[in-house]
Design an enzyme around this catalytic site. Sequence first.
Site, PDB file in Angstrom:
ATOM      1  N   SER A  85       0.838  -1.201   0.000  1.00 45.51           N
ATOM      2  CA  SER A  85       0.000   0.000   0.000  1.00 45.51           C
ATOM      3  C   SER A  85       0.879   1.259   0.000  1.00 45.51           C
ATOM      4  O   SER A  85       1.677   1.449  -0.912  1.00 45.51           O
ATOM      5  CB  SER A  85      -0.965  -0.060   1.196  1.00 45.51           C
ATOM      6  OG  SER A  85      -2.083   0.767   0.989  1.00 45.51           O
ATOM      7  N   ASP A 176      -1.022  13.996  13.958  1.00 43.81           N
ATOM      8  CA  ASP A 176      -1.198  15.367  13.439  1.00 43.81           C
ATOM      9  C   ASP A 176      -0.608  15.498  12.037  1.00 43.81           C
ATOM     10  O   ASP A 176      -1.239  16.042  11.127  1.00 43.81           O
ATOM     11  CB  ASP A 176      -0.530  16.391  14.369  1.00 43.81           C
ATOM     12  CG  ASP A 176      -1.278  16.535  15.693  1.00 43.81           C
ATOM     13  OD1 ASP A 176      -2.441  16.080  15.759  1.00 43.81           O
ATOM     14  OD2 ASP A 176      -0.704  17.079  16.648  1.00 43.81           O
ATOM     15  N   HIS A 235      -7.424  -6.112   0.432  1.00 38.59           N
ATOM     16  CA  HIS A 235      -6.247  -5.248   0.399  1.00 38.59           C
ATOM     17  C   HIS A 235      -5.143  -5.746   1.345  1.00 38.59           C
ATOM     18  O   HIS A 235      -3.969  -5.531   1.100  1.00 38.59           O
ATOM     19  CB  HIS A 235      -6.681  -3.820   0.775  1.00 38.59           C
ATOM     20  CG  HIS A 235      -5.598  -2.804   0.665  1.00 38.59           C
ATOM     21  ND1 HIS A 235      -4.859  -2.631  -0.492  1.00 38.59           N
ATOM     22  CD2 HIS A 235      -5.116  -1.889   1.553  1.00 38.59           C
ATOM     23  CE1 HIS A 235      -3.973  -1.650  -0.300  1.00 38.59           C
ATOM     24  NE2 HIS A 235      -4.106  -1.198   0.926  1.00 38.59           N
TER      25      HIS A 235
END
Length: 253
Positions: A85, A176, A235
């Site tokens: 991925s 973040d 996946h």
Amino acid sequence: MKLYSNILGEGAPLLILHGFLGMSDNWKTLGKEFADAGFQVHLIDQRNHGRSPHSEDFSYLLMAKDIKEYCDAHKLENCILLGHSMGGKTAMLAASLFPHIIEKLIVADIAPKYYAPHHQQILEGLQAVDRASLSSRGEAEDLLSQYVKEAGVRLFLLKNLYWKSKGKLALRFNLDSLVQNVENVGEALPEDAFFSKPTLFLRGGNSNYITSEDIPLIKSHFPEAEVETIPNVGHWLHAENKDAFFTAVMRFL
């Protein structure tokens, strides 16, 4: 950036790169199998993930350069690079930029194309977990289940929880930075990126990440690429059918 890694076994270097919101630990079982098969396996945490350093900067170019730095620091050459991925995107770019140190490339269930952002719900759930004062993993799972319905995905995400201090759970990744840079995760490989050495793309039979329409694009960047499908998996093909994944990789190597 000095990346964290777990190194197993002896032999030709095999570097494994996890996906978005994952970490090297996700590959520990397969890593041991590859090590037993005669490879020196490097399970790497990419920047802002696992135990690797946090940074406000997050792009595939930076992550590819991180891999080059890692290889230089560990004096690695003739490497086999395997990425799933997001890790597959990093691996593709690293192989195209530094072909002199990469011998073979294996990409798990990702194509060189652009993917629209699709992690918003997961990121919202993780932000809720991050903000909450949690004293148990059960509390974290209950909270995350309001955002992420699939138990397997929750389990994968909550592997990132650790005890930051007594009675205080925290997430290992730099949430973040990942939220701010989520647009970068779907970026396409640059048009001029090219790697002419042996390459294997493995796709999940039930996954829509690599379609038949993507094969000409794959071949334009990776002319030596083979594309193989592992049936009846999505996946997370390496987790859903570990043995078939291992067999396919070993046959290629």
